[in-house]
Design an enzyme around this catalytic site. Sequence first.
Site, PDB file in Angstrom:
ATOM      1  N   THR A  69       7.937  13.446   6.833  1.00 27.50           N
ATOM      2  CA  THR A  69       7.329  12.228   6.586  1.00 27.50           C
ATOM      3  C   THR A  69       8.236  11.895   5.359  1.00 27.50           C
ATOM      4  O   THR A  69       8.571  12.393   4.490  1.00 27.50           O
ATOM      5  CB  THR A  69       5.802  12.703   5.975  1.00 27.50           C
ATOM      6  OG1 THR A  69       5.203  12.991   6.977  1.00 27.50           O
ATOM      7  CG2 THR A  69       5.318  11.448   5.413  1.00 27.50           C
ATOM      8  N   LYS A  93      12.578   5.154  -8.163  1.00 28.03           N
ATOM      9  CA  LYS A  93      13.314   5.723  -7.246  1.00 28.03           C
ATOM     10  C   LYS A  93      14.783   5.222  -7.406  1.00 28.03           C
ATOM     11  O   LYS A  93      14.830   4.064  -7.541  1.00 28.03           O
ATOM     12  CB  LYS A  93      12.958   5.874  -6.095  1.00 28.03           C
ATOM     13  CG  LYS A  93      12.756   4.553  -5.335  1.00 28.03           C
ATOM     14  CD  LYS A  93      12.211   4.819  -3.875  1.00 28.03           C
ATOM     15  CE  LYS A  93      12.002   3.570  -2.953  1.00 28.03           C
ATOM     16  NZ  LYS A  93      11.770   3.867  -1.654  1.00 28.03           N
ATOM     17  N   ASP A 144       6.883  -2.684   1.570  1.00 29.82           N
ATOM     18  CA  ASP A 144       7.587  -2.000   2.772  1.00 29.82           C
ATOM     19  C   ASP A 144       6.685  -1.706   4.044  1.00 29.82           C
ATOM     20  O   ASP A 144       6.987  -1.401   5.045  1.00 29.82           O
ATOM     21  CB  ASP A 144       8.384  -0.755   2.273  1.00 29.82           C
ATOM     22  CG  ASP A 144       7.558  -0.139   1.417  1.00 29.82           C
ATOM     23  OD1 ASP A 144       6.092  -0.243   1.217  1.00 29.82           O
ATOM     24  OD2 ASP A 144       8.084   1.115   1.159  1.00 29.82           O
ATOM     25  N   ARG A 145       5.267  -1.796   3.570  1.00 29.49           N
ATOM     26  CA  ARG A 145       4.273  -1.321   4.741  1.00 29.49           C
ATOM     27  C   ARG A 145       3.632  -2.687   5.280  1.00 29.49           C
ATOM     28  O   ARG A 145       3.818  -3.844   4.774  1.00 29.49           O
ATOM     29  CB  ARG A 145       2.997  -0.628   3.942  1.00 29.49           C
ATOM     30  CG  ARG A 145       3.299   0.531   3.501  1.00 29.49           C
ATOM     31  CD  ARG A 145       2.328   1.315   3.112  1.00 29.49           C
ATOM     32  NE  ARG A 145       2.672   2.664   2.474  1.00 29.49           N
ATOM     33  CZ  ARG A 145       1.860   3.903   2.503  1.00 29.49           C
ATOM     34  NH1 ARG A 145       0.460   3.593   2.803  1.00 29.49           N
ATOM     35  NH2 ARG A 145       2.348   4.851   1.889  1.00 29.49           N
ATOM     36  N   LYS A 181      11.614   0.899   5.375  1.00 32.76           N
ATOM     37  CA  LYS A 181      10.551   0.150   6.043  1.00 32.76           C
ATOM     38  C   LYS A 181      10.381  -1.130   5.315  1.00 32.76           C
ATOM     39  O   LYS A 181      10.766  -1.326   4.317  1.00 32.76           O
ATOM     40  CB  LYS A 181       9.231   0.980   6.055  1.00 32.76           C
ATOM     41  CG  LYS A 181       8.414   1.456   4.783  1.00 32.76           C
ATOM     42  CD  LYS A 181       7.491   2.402   4.988  1.00 32.76           C
ATOM     43  CE  LYS A 181       6.546   2.607   4.310  1.00 32.76           C
ATOM     44  NZ  LYS A 181       7.434   3.753   3.250  1.00 32.76           N
ATOM     45  N   ASP A 214       2.079  -4.021   1.287  1.00 30.24           N
ATOM     46  CA  ASP A 214       1.477  -3.295   0.391  1.00 30.24           C
ATOM     47  C   ASP A 214       2.223  -3.701  -0.974  1.00 30.24           C
ATOM     48  O   ASP A 214       2.909  -4.633  -0.993  1.00 30.24           O
ATOM     49  CB  ASP A 214       1.817  -1.702   0.445  1.00 30.24           C
ATOM     50  CG  ASP A 214       3.284  -1.370   0.227  1.00 30.24           C
ATOM     51  OD1 ASP A 214       3.982  -2.363   0.870  1.00 30.24           O
ATOM     52  OD2 ASP A 214       3.595  -0.255   0.321  1.00 30.24           O
ATOM     53  N   ARG A 242       6.457   9.274  -9.308  1.00 27.49           N
ATOM     54  CA  ARG A 242       5.157   8.625  -9.568  1.00 27.49           C
ATOM     55  C   ARG A 242       4.153   9.185 -10.382  1.00 27.49           C
ATOM     56  O   ARG A 242       3.932  10.268 -10.086  1.00 27.49           O
ATOM     57  CB  ARG A 242       4.501   8.222  -7.941  1.00 27.49           C
ATOM     58  CG  ARG A 242       5.307   7.141  -7.090  1.00 27.49           C
ATOM     59  CD  ARG A 242       4.727   6.833  -5.836  1.00 27.49           C
ATOM     60  NE  ARG A 242       5.697   6.214  -4.980  1.00 27.49           N
ATOM     61  CZ  ARG A 242       5.160   5.687  -3.882  1.00 27.49           C
ATOM     62  NH1 ARG A 242       4.306   6.081  -3.469  1.00 27.49           N
ATOM     63  NH2 ARG A 242       6.372   4.996  -3.136  1.00 27.49           N
ATOM     64  N   SER A 299       4.248   1.642  -4.883  1.00 27.14           N
ATOM     65  CA  SER A 299       3.844   1.378  -3.535  1.00 27.14           C
ATOM     66  C   SER A 299       2.585   0.797  -3.431  1.00 27.14           C
ATOM     67  O   SER A 299       2.135  -0.062  -4.064  1.00 27.14           O
ATOM     68  CB  SER A 299       4.240   2.570  -2.510  1.00 27.14           C
ATOM     69  OG  SER A 299       4.151   1.808  -1.266  1.00 27.14           O
ATOM     70  N   HIS A 300       1.614   1.485  -2.691  1.00 27.76           N
ATOM     71  CA  HIS A 300       0.325   1.105  -2.357  1.00 27.76           C
ATOM     72  C   HIS A 300      -0.504   1.775  -3.496  1.00 27.76           C
ATOM     73  O   HIS A 300      -1.860   1.424  -3.159  1.00 27.76           O
ATOM     74  CB  HIS A 300      -0.074   1.831  -0.938  1.00 27.76           C
ATOM     75  CG  HIS A 300       0.163   3.372  -1.200  1.00 27.76           C
ATOM     76  ND1 HIS A 300       1.330   3.713  -0.939  1.00 27.76           N
ATOM     77  CD2 HIS A 300      -0.478   4.306  -0.975  1.00 27.76           C
ATOM     78  CE1 HIS A 300       1.427   5.171  -0.909  1.00 27.76           C
ATOM     79  NE2 HIS A 300       0.027   5.521  -0.835  1.00 27.76           N
ATOM     80  N   ASP A 328       4.825  -2.774  -2.833  1.00 24.83           N
ATOM     81  CA  ASP A 328       6.212  -3.167  -2.870  1.00 24.83           C
ATOM     82  C   ASP A 328       6.866  -3.762  -1.523  1.00 24.83           C
ATOM     83  O   ASP A 328       7.892  -3.698  -1.382  1.00 24.83           O
ATOM     84  CB  ASP A 328       7.017  -1.854  -3.271  1.00 24.83           C
ATOM     85  CG  ASP A 328       6.897  -0.795  -2.016  1.00 24.83           C
ATOM     86  OD1 ASP A 328       5.716  -0.775  -1.543  1.00 24.83           O
ATOM     87  OD2 ASP A 328       7.706  -0.070  -1.725  1.00 24.83           O
TER      88      ASP A 328
HETATM   89  C1  VG1 Z   1       3.184   8.460   2.149  1.00 25.30           C
HETATM   90  C2  VG1 Z   1       2.943   8.167   3.632  1.00 25.30           C
HETATM   91  C3  VG1 Z   1       4.426   8.331   4.046  1.00 25.30           C
HETATM   92  C4  VG1 Z   1       5.240   7.215   3.445  1.00 25.30           C
HETATM   93  C5  VG1 Z   1       5.132   7.222   1.831  1.00 25.30           C
HETATM   94  C6  VG1 Z   1       6.020   6.297   1.031  1.00 25.30           C
HETATM   95  O1  VG1 Z   1       3.287   9.700   1.867  1.00 25.30           O
HETATM   96  O2  VG1 Z   1       2.245   9.197   4.305  1.00 25.30           O
HETATM   97  O3  VG1 Z   1       4.439   7.889   5.243  1.00 25.30           O
HETATM   98  O4  VG1 Z   1       6.502   7.329   3.588  1.00 25.30           O
HETATM   99  O5  VG1 Z   1       3.695   7.390   1.636  1.00 25.30           O
HETATM  100  O6  VG1 Z   1       5.231   5.130   1.412  1.00 25.30           O
HETATM  101  P1  VG1 Z   1       2.496  10.891   1.427  1.00 25.30           P
HETATM  102  O7  VG1 Z   1       3.580  11.668   0.904  1.00 25.30           O
HETATM  103  O8  VG1 Z   1       1.473  10.465   0.558  1.00 25.30           O
HETATM  104  O9  VG1 Z   1       1.794  11.286   2.824  1.00 25.30           O
HETATM  105  V1  VG1 Z   1       5.263   3.852   0.249  1.00 25.30           V
HETATM  106  O10 VG1 Z   1       5.065   2.313   1.060  1.00 25.30           O
HETATM  107  O11 VG1 Z   1       3.954   4.597  -0.715  1.00 25.30           O
HETATM  108  O12 VG1 Z   1       6.664   3.790  -0.559  1.00 25.30           O
HETATM  109 CO    CO Z   2       5.066   0.753  -0.128  1.00 24.32          CO
END
Ligand code: VG1
Ligand code: CO
Length: 543
Positions: A344, A126, A281-282, A376, A277, A22, A113-114, A279
Amino acid sequence: MQVRTVATTPFTDQKPGTSGLRKRVPAFKQPHYLENFVQSIFDTIKAPAGATLVLGGDGRYYNREAIQVILKMAAANGFGRVLVGKGGILSTPAASCVIRKYQTHGGIILSASHNPGGPDGDFGIKYNGGNGGPATEGVTEAIFARSKALAEYRTLDVADVALDELGETALGQMTVQVIDPVADYAELMESLFDFDAIRSLLSGGFRIKFDAMHAVTGPYAREILVNRLGAPADSVMNAVPLPDFGNGHPDPNLTYAHELVEIVYGKDAPDFGAASDGDGDRNMILGRGFFVNPSDSLALIAANAKLAPGYRQGLAGIARSMPTSEAADRVAEALGIPCYETPTGWKFFGNLMDAGKVTLCGEESFGTGSDHVREKDGLWAVLFWLNILAARRQSVEAIVREHWAKYGRNFYSRHDYEGIPTDAANGVMKLLKDSFASLTGAQFGHLQVKLCDDFGYTDPVDGSVSTGQGVRILFVDGSRIVFRLSGTGTEGATLRIYLESYEPDVGKHHLDAQEALATLIGIALQVSELKQRIGRDKPTVIT
Ligand code: VG1
Ligand code: CO
């Protein structure tokens, strides 16, 4: 058509984080930047000639351009077919679903993602393997190693492929097949949940509001919740995916999904609220004026799993990331099934699901899913909740409170300090690690430290070891503080502090989590010297 080999020089910063590579859009727009990483993926995965690849993204800014680059490179690298979502769109769980259903040689997912999108926002990429799940650490390390030695990449000099109509186009020797991004996924959901029961709940006056946050889940939510389940059209808000997510931050939590939160906590609120979110998955789950903590949501889904047809046979096991609360562990114990604790990131769940050791997985970061895919899955969690609500005919709040009364309540919160200087963040982590000896056995009021460590994990399936996954301070009474640096940000560092304490006394379950965790929060600030070191009074986001 001629394959063109382009000479390039390596970038040193293409190390995938928690979920892929990212970076800010301008970084990805540097000449050769995206191409180098894609070639590093192709060189690492060594797909056989003629293999099929899945390709799609969350529709954020630069998605379309990147898709064209990747299609041409896939053709030049010997792929036979690429399944690409219409308009270049596939939610992360839908991509996982398509990879599995058509047994492809994995897929490439474009998403940050978010994280916010737009010309100055974030972009990400990815690789997911043939099981549909994020590449394991071994593979991402190999991609990174390759990226540091890359001297050339291959592409085709051809015009862009039209992506807005379903159908097939030839690209050199390769076929580009534009697929409906929603159909396969919706069909899978229908096979897992009792759509009749949910339909009858929704037609009986039960009102829902789903916030797609201008991100990828809009079309999925419309098809499933409105077209197939009969919810009124206005049950889905912000349903058109926009390249900049309407200037929003597509992170479904109480801070960034405030538009939904105001509705669900306001006058004449719906019975159920949810958001997803960037993409898809959340998920965030809300009842009328009530927030369901994601760790509790995992535990609740586990405890009620048999109400959903796809899970009637029971669960093989549960896995949760280390910082996620132990609420799910209590359910696993009651069900007599194992509960695994992983680092994580969803990539650590894949082996457990592939080996049939777990059915459900979850993370405190609004991530829940099962072995139906290897990501997820936001809408899956929403449908699971609706299935439970349709079967139990109680309010969200009543179901959660009953759960706490039975299992006790794991008070839980995460405090994020975003965009802090990297040196200061590393300094905090070093201080904590240097304090293990003095902290062990230390007494803070009624709390005594039992153990401190830097979490490490040995994968029970392939024996691979992952170290440095978060500093844990574990107390004698079961309370925990965890410190971790985020692996998904693109600017400075983000420090996450995870706080948990267990409360069996139902008379105290009404307490606010911040109130119940106040002592632990104080200890966390004290031992990390946070205020002195980073000069912040308050976290950026509290969940
Ligand atoms: C964060 C979350 C983690 C999740 C990851 C990807 O990672 O804490 O639980 O799997 O985002 O989610 P980090 O390293 O920033 O804590 V997603 O929905 O951004 O693909
Ligand atoms: Co996501």
